[in-house]
Design an enzyme around this catalytic site. Structure first.
Site, short mmCIF file in Angstrom:
data_model
loop_
_atom_site.label_atom_id
_atom_site.label_comp_id
_atom_site.label_asym_id
_atom_site.label_seq_id
_atom_site.Cartn_x
_atom_site.Cartn_y
_atom_site.Cartn_z
N GLY A 115 -2.81 0.94 -10.60
CA GLY A 115 -2.52 0.12 -8.98
C GLY A 115 -1.58 -0.27 -9.45
N PRO A 116 -0.79 -1.32 -10.02
CG PRO A 116 -1.22 -3.25 -11.31
CD PRO A 116 -2.21 -2.74 -11.15
CG ASP A 117 1.51 1.10 -13.92
OD1 ASP A 117 2.08 0.04 -14.77
OD2 ASP A 117 1.42 2.06 -14.93
CB THR A 118 1.24 4.69 -9.62
OG1 THR A 118 -0.22 5.10 -9.58
CG2 THR A 118 1.70 4.89 -11.02
N GLY A 147 -13.85 -7.29 -13.48
CA GLY A 147 -14.67 -7.03 -14.55
C GLY A 147 -14.21 -5.82 -15.02
CD GLU A 181 -11.63 4.24 -12.58
OE1 GLU A 181 -11.31 4.16 -11.62
OE2 GLU A 181 -10.12 4.79 -12.80
#
Length: 257
Positions: A115-118, A147, A181
């Site tokens: 998330g923070p990257d893209t 978690g 994932e």
């Protein structure tokens, strides 16, 4: 490997390069499914039969219901323990989906990303491009998932998606969530033959596969912190490194940002 350089907006490049290939693949899948249904109908195969309906007192028909353990009845969308199962468009405490529809309870595309990257750049444009092209796409909406173990709804979304797109950025390897994932994505590819189209965002495929360069530096810093935890399962590292090595060998896209 396809290299993308951004002289135009990313949405334009997606439309020109990525979307036609996905659309062609999905169209062929749907045509094949339609042909199978027609063949089943012609031969009277069991798969072509429609579910029986029951007449209500007002003359309308309904699908058959099943009896739960407590004696109550539920529709096919409910579980036998009395709790209703959420459709792919509903959210829960750990993750939510941006998709508004599925085909045969299967997403067409699953996006895995850090998330923070893209989230507000590359992934946002890619998701919009897929959505505008009518491709049902799942993306995890939680900014910071609680978690590190991915929940059953994420596992189900990966398993039920036809095409899996991991967006491998510099920080991807610092997230146990992302790495879990990815391990599941590669398992589905190997076990079920699902298509995996990796995007290497500001990283090289070799850096991902061998955990070197900026990607490797971030990964190993995270590795050191995890190994300091007495409760950390070291077999997870081997599982992650194996998945990173496998995904790096696939034909994908390099986006230099």
């Amino acid at each position: 490997m396809v290299h993308l350089s951004f002289g135009h907006s990313f949405a334009e490049l997606v439309a020109l390069i990525l979307l036609p290939g996905l659309a062609f693949y999905l169209l062929n899948k749907k045509k094949a499914g339609a042909r199978r249904n027609e063949e089943d109908a012609d031969t009277g195969a069991p798969g072509s039969m429609t579910p029986p309906t029951e007449a209500n007192s007002d003359g309308s028909s309904s699908f058959p219901t099943e009896t739960n353990d407590g004696g109550s009845t539920s529709s096919p969308m409910e579980t036998n323990n009395g709790a209703s199962s959420s459709s792919p468009t509903e959210t829960n405490n750990s993750a939510s989906s941006s998709s508004t529809a599925t085909t045969g309870n299967r997403y067409e595309v699953f996006l895995s990303f850090r998330g923070p990257d893209t989230r507000y750049g590359f992934t946002s444009h890619l998701y919009k491009g897929l959505h505008d092209a009518g491709i049902d796409t799942f993306r995890d909406e939680e900014e910071l998932p609680q978690g590190e173990d991915i929940g059953p709804e994420i596992l189900a979304a990966i398993t039920k998606s036809q095409i899996l797109i991991p967006i491998l950025s510099e920080g991807y390897g610092t997230s146990s969530w992302c790495l879990n994932e990815l391990a599941q994505i590669m398992k589905c590819k190997n076990d079920n033959g699902q298509m995996v189209l990796p995007v290497f965002y500001k990283v090289k495929a070799a850096d991902v596969g061998h955990q070197i360069g900026n990607f490797g530096k971030a990964f190993h810093e995270r590795e050191e912190r995890l190994l300091e935890r007495p409760s950390f399962d070291r077999t997870s590292l081997e599982k992650w490194k194996k998945a990173l090595g496998e995904v790096s060998t696939l034909k994908g896209y390099e986006a230099d940002g």
